[in-house]
Design a protein around this motif. Sequence first.
Motif, PDB file in Angstrom:
ATOM      1  N   GLY A 164       0.812  -1.201   0.000  1.00  0.00           N
ATOM      2  CA  GLY A 164       0.000   0.000   0.000  1.00  0.00           C
ATOM      3  C   GLY A 164       0.852   1.260   0.000  1.00  0.00           C
ATOM      4  N   PRO A 165       0.247   2.411  -0.225  1.00  0.00           N
ATOM      5  CA  PRO A 165       1.010   3.657  -0.299  1.00  0.00           C
ATOM      6  C   PRO A 165       1.725   4.013   1.000  1.00  0.00           C
ATOM      7  CG  PRO A 165      -1.362   4.084  -0.277  1.00  0.00           C
ATOM      8  CD  PRO A 165      -1.187   2.626  -0.486  1.00  0.00           C
ATOM      9  N   VAL A 166       1.119   3.720   2.132  1.00  0.00           N
ATOM     10  CA  VAL A 166       1.758   4.046   3.411  1.00  0.00           C
ATOM     11  C   VAL A 166       3.013   3.216   3.598  1.00  0.00           C
ATOM     12  CG1 VAL A 166       1.494   4.022   5.920  1.00  0.00           C
ATOM     13  CG2 VAL A 166      -0.406   4.777   4.476  1.00  0.00           C
ATOM     14  N   VAL A 167       2.920   1.916   3.340  1.00  0.00           N
ATOM     15  CA  VAL A 167       4.082   1.044   3.493  1.00  0.00           C
ATOM     16  C   VAL A 167       5.154   1.395   2.475  1.00  0.00           C
ATOM     17  CG1 VAL A 167       4.889  -1.342   3.387  1.00  0.00           C
ATOM     18  CG2 VAL A 167       2.696  -0.814   4.461  1.00  0.00           C
ATOM     19  N   LEU A 168       4.745   1.750   1.251  1.00  0.00           N
ATOM     20  CA  LEU A 168       5.721   2.178   0.242  1.00  0.00           C
ATOM     21  C   LEU A 168       6.450   3.442   0.699  1.00  0.00           C
ATOM     22  CD1 LEU A 168       3.826   1.601  -3.139  1.00  0.00           C
ATOM     23  CD2 LEU A 168       5.790   0.326  -2.245  1.00  0.00           C
ATOM     24  N   LEU A 169       5.726   4.362   1.323  1.00  0.00           N
ATOM     25  CA  LEU A 169       6.354   5.573   1.839  1.00  0.00           C
ATOM     26  C   LEU A 169       7.356   5.237   2.938  1.00  0.00           C
ATOM     27  CD1 LEU A 169       6.538   8.663   1.948  1.00  0.00           C
ATOM     28  CD2 LEU A 169       4.633   8.629   3.586  1.00  0.00           C
ATOM     29  N   VAL A 170       6.976   4.316   3.811  1.00  0.00           N
ATOM     30  CA  VAL A 170       7.885   3.876   4.879  1.00  0.00           C
ATOM     31  C   VAL A 170       9.136   3.243   4.294  1.00  0.00           C
ATOM     32  CG1 VAL A 170       8.163   2.208   6.758  1.00  0.00           C
ATOM     33  CG2 VAL A 170       6.100   3.606   6.635  1.00  0.00           C
ATOM     34  N   LEU A 171       8.959   2.376   3.309  1.00  0.00           N
ATOM     35  CA  LEU A 171      10.097   1.709   2.680  1.00  0.00           C
ATOM     36  C   LEU A 171      11.005   2.722   1.971  1.00  0.00           C
ATOM     37  CD1 LEU A 171       8.399  -1.493   1.186  1.00  0.00           C
ATOM     38  CD2 LEU A 171       9.838  -1.328   3.219  1.00  0.00           C
ATOM     39  N   ALA A 172      10.406   3.686   1.281  1.00  0.00           N
ATOM     40  CA  ALA A 172      11.208   4.708   0.587  1.00  0.00           C
ATOM     41  C   ALA A 172      12.019   5.518   1.594  1.00  0.00           C
ATOM     42  CB  ALA A 172      10.304   5.624  -0.231  1.00  0.00           C
ATOM     43  N   LEU A 173      11.398   5.855   2.718  1.00  0.00           N
ATOM     44  CA  LEU A 173      12.105   6.616   3.753  1.00  0.00           C
ATOM     45  C   LEU A 173      13.259   5.812   4.327  1.00  0.00           C
ATOM     46  CD1 LEU A 173      12.166   9.204   5.450  1.00  0.00           C
ATOM     47  CD2 LEU A 173      10.588   8.083   7.050  1.00  0.00           C
ATOM     48  N   LEU A 174      13.033   4.542   4.572  1.00  0.00           N
ATOM     49  CA  LEU A 174      14.085   3.689   5.137  1.00  0.00           C
ATOM     50  C   LEU A 174      15.212   3.452   4.133  1.00  0.00           C
ATOM     51  CD1 LEU A 174      11.897   1.070   7.047  1.00  0.00           C
ATOM     52  CD2 LEU A 174      13.299   2.888   8.029  1.00  0.00           C
ATOM     53  N   LEU A 220       8.629  -0.384  12.387  1.00  0.00           N
ATOM     54  CA  LEU A 220       7.538  -0.910  13.208  1.00  0.00           C
ATOM     55  C   LEU A 220       6.202  -0.278  12.821  1.00  0.00           C
ATOM     56  CD1 LEU A 220       6.648  -2.660  15.593  1.00  0.00           C
ATOM     57  CD2 LEU A 220       7.182  -0.731  17.107  1.00  0.00           C
ATOM     58  N   PHE A 221       6.252   1.019  12.474  1.00  0.00           N
ATOM     59  CA  PHE A 221       5.028   1.676  12.003  1.00  0.00           C
ATOM     60  C   PHE A 221       4.509   0.984  10.750  1.00  0.00           C
ATOM     61  CE2 PHE A 221       3.064   4.799   9.156  1.00  0.00           C
ATOM     62  CZ  PHE A 221       1.981   5.200   9.929  1.00  0.00           C
ATOM     63  N   GLY A 222       5.417   0.691   9.808  1.00  0.00           N
ATOM     64  CA  GLY A 222       5.007  -0.040   8.611  1.00  0.00           C
ATOM     65  C   GLY A 222       4.490  -1.425   8.937  1.00  0.00           C
ATOM     66  N   THR A 223       5.085  -2.053   9.954  1.00  0.00           N
ATOM     67  CA  THR A 223       4.632  -3.378  10.377  1.00  0.00           C
ATOM     68  C   THR A 223       3.199  -3.323  10.892  1.00  0.00           C
ATOM     69  OG1 THR A 223       6.884  -3.991  10.974  1.00  0.00           O
ATOM     70  CG2 THR A 223       5.111  -5.299  11.934  1.00  0.00           C
ATOM     71  N   VAL A 224       2.938  -2.349  11.774  1.00  0.00           N
ATOM     72  CA  VAL A 224       1.582  -2.203  12.328  1.00  0.00           C
ATOM     73  C   VAL A 224       0.577  -1.915  11.227  1.00  0.00           C
ATOM     74  CG1 VAL A 224       0.155  -0.780  13.849  1.00  0.00           C
ATOM     75  CG2 VAL A 224       2.449  -1.475  14.575  1.00  0.00           C
ATOM     76  N   TRP A 225       0.988  -1.055  10.284  1.00  0.00           N
ATOM     77  CA  TRP A 225       0.066  -0.732   9.189  1.00  0.00           C
ATOM     78  C   TRP A 225      -0.224  -1.963   8.335  1.00  0.00           C
ATOM     79  CZ3 TRP A 225      -2.241   3.978   8.868  1.00  0.00           C
ATOM     80  CH2 TRP A 225      -3.031   4.213   7.737  1.00  0.00           C
ATOM     81  N   GLY A 226       0.791  -2.780   8.086  1.00  0.00           N
ATOM     82  CA  GLY A 226       0.571  -3.994   7.307  1.00  0.00           C
ATOM     83  C   GLY A 226      -0.357  -4.960   8.008  1.00  0.00           C
ATOM     84  N   ILE A 227      -0.217  -5.079   9.318  1.00  0.00           N
ATOM     85  CA  ILE A 227      -1.105  -5.967  10.079  1.00  0.00           C
ATOM     86  C   ILE A 227      -2.534  -5.425  10.067  1.00  0.00           C
ATOM     87  CG2 ILE A 227      -1.578  -6.859  12.403  1.00  0.00           C
ATOM     88  CD1 ILE A 227       1.427  -6.984  12.841  1.00  0.00           C
ATOM     89  N   MET A 228      -2.659  -4.092  10.150  1.00  0.00           N
ATOM     90  CA  MET A 228      -3.993  -3.493  10.059  1.00  0.00           C
ATOM     91  C   MET A 228      -4.634  -3.822   8.715  1.00  0.00           C
ATOM     92  SD  MET A 228      -3.236   0.254  11.750  1.00  0.00           S
ATOM     93  CE  MET A 228      -4.728   0.941  11.047  1.00  0.00           C
ATOM     94  N   ASN A 229      -3.846  -3.793   7.644  1.00  0.00           N
ATOM     95  CA  ASN A 229      -4.379  -4.165   6.331  1.00  0.00           C
ATOM     96  C   ASN A 229      -4.807  -5.625   6.301  1.00  0.00           C
ATOM     97  OD1 ASN A 229      -4.056  -1.635   5.203  1.00  0.00           O
ATOM     98  ND2 ASN A 229      -2.020  -2.072   4.368  1.00  0.00           N
ATOM     99  N   ALA A 230      -4.044  -6.473   6.996  1.00  0.00           N
ATOM    100  CA  ALA A 230      -4.402  -7.895   7.037  1.00  0.00           C
ATOM    101  C   ALA A 230      -5.764  -8.089   7.712  1.00  0.00           C
ATOM    102  CB  ALA A 230      -3.314  -8.678   7.778  1.00  0.00           C
ATOM    103  N   PHE A 231      -5.980  -7.413   8.835  1.00  0.00           N
ATOM    104  CA  PHE A 231      -7.272  -7.514   9.509  1.00  0.00           C
ATOM    105  C   PHE A 231      -8.389  -6.898   8.674  1.00  0.00           C
ATOM    106  CE2 PHE A 231      -4.657  -8.084  13.373  1.00  0.00           C
ATOM    107  CZ  PHE A 231      -5.276  -9.215  13.881  1.00  0.00           C
ATOM    108  N   HIS A 232      -8.032  -5.834   7.941  1.00  0.00           N
ATOM    109  CA  HIS A 232      -9.034  -5.212   7.069  1.00  0.00           C
ATOM    110  C   HIS A 232      -9.475  -6.185   5.976  1.00  0.00           C
ATOM    111  CE1 HIS A 232     -11.193  -2.038   5.006  1.00  0.00           C
ATOM    112  NE2 HIS A 232     -10.514  -2.280   3.893  1.00  0.00           N
ATOM    113  N   ASN A 233      -8.527  -6.916   5.423  1.00  0.00           N
ATOM    114  CA  ASN A 233      -8.860  -7.897   4.385  1.00  0.00           C
ATOM    115  C   ASN A 233      -9.713  -9.024   4.942  1.00  0.00           C
ATOM    116  OD1 ASN A 233      -7.480  -6.515   2.368  1.00  0.00           O
ATOM    117  ND2 ASN A 233      -5.553  -7.609   2.745  1.00  0.00           N
ATOM    118  N   ILE A 234      -9.451  -9.377   6.206  1.00  0.00           N
ATOM    119  CA  ILE A 234     -10.275 -10.412   6.830  1.00  0.00           C
ATOM    120  C   ILE A 234     -11.728  -9.944   6.899  1.00  0.00           C
ATOM    121  CG2 ILE A 234     -10.747 -11.610   9.010  1.00  0.00           C
ATOM    122  CD1 ILE A 234      -7.753 -11.747   9.468  1.00  0.00           C
TER     123      ILE A 234
END
Length: 225
Positions: A16-26, A140-154
């Motif tokens: 997602g865009p948030v995780v991509l932003l986190v990855l780009a920053l890192l 860790l912020f990206g991790t939490v966001w990814g887990i939130m997406n996982a629950f959203h998909n559920i």
Amino acid sequence: MTDAQFGLFSLVSDAGPVVLLVLALLVGFSVISWTIIAYKFTSVRKSRHESSEFLDCFFEVSNLDRVFAESEKYRNGSLARVFRSGYLEYRAPGKPEENRNKEERIKRAIKREVNAETKRLSHLVPFLATVGNTAPFIGLFGTVWGIMNAFHNIGLTQSASLAAVAPGISEALVATAAGLAAAIPAVMGYNYLTQQIGGIERDLDDFSSDFAAACLEKTDKAGNV
């Protein structure tokens, strides 16, 4: 391209865009950190090497004028820079009453140059500490966001199957790995450079504490007073 590489690029491209932003920053932090590590490693190593060679020259040559001339060869050495600052202050013309305070003026000039060298050597190094401290939390912020997406998909699919949660979990793991990949080299580089710079600072303190007296003594021996 191997399957593992293809899978990694697929995970990043599907994030997602948030995780991509986190990855780009890192990734940006990591590139800057490695650049700083390479640059400072080279400059600090050169400073230590040339300072060591200059120190040998300083104790071997009794004539300060010759030492000053030789110091031109060690312009990257911190000790040579400090010596040149003190020497120029010693040779600066002054009134007779000012000459009586010449040693004090030399000490002040040396102190200023030691402070300037400390700042020069430490420049950019604190950024490595910043990356080492913040990158894991950004990951860790990206991790939490990814887990939130996982629950959203559920919730969307009404299913807790692997197919539903895998994309979000994958984003989370990639963000975690990116945070650690940026932080670990930065911390190691910071610790190494801090240790090396600390050694140079101790050498500067030892050298500057005796330099003013040695300057006058060497000049007396050489008949330059």
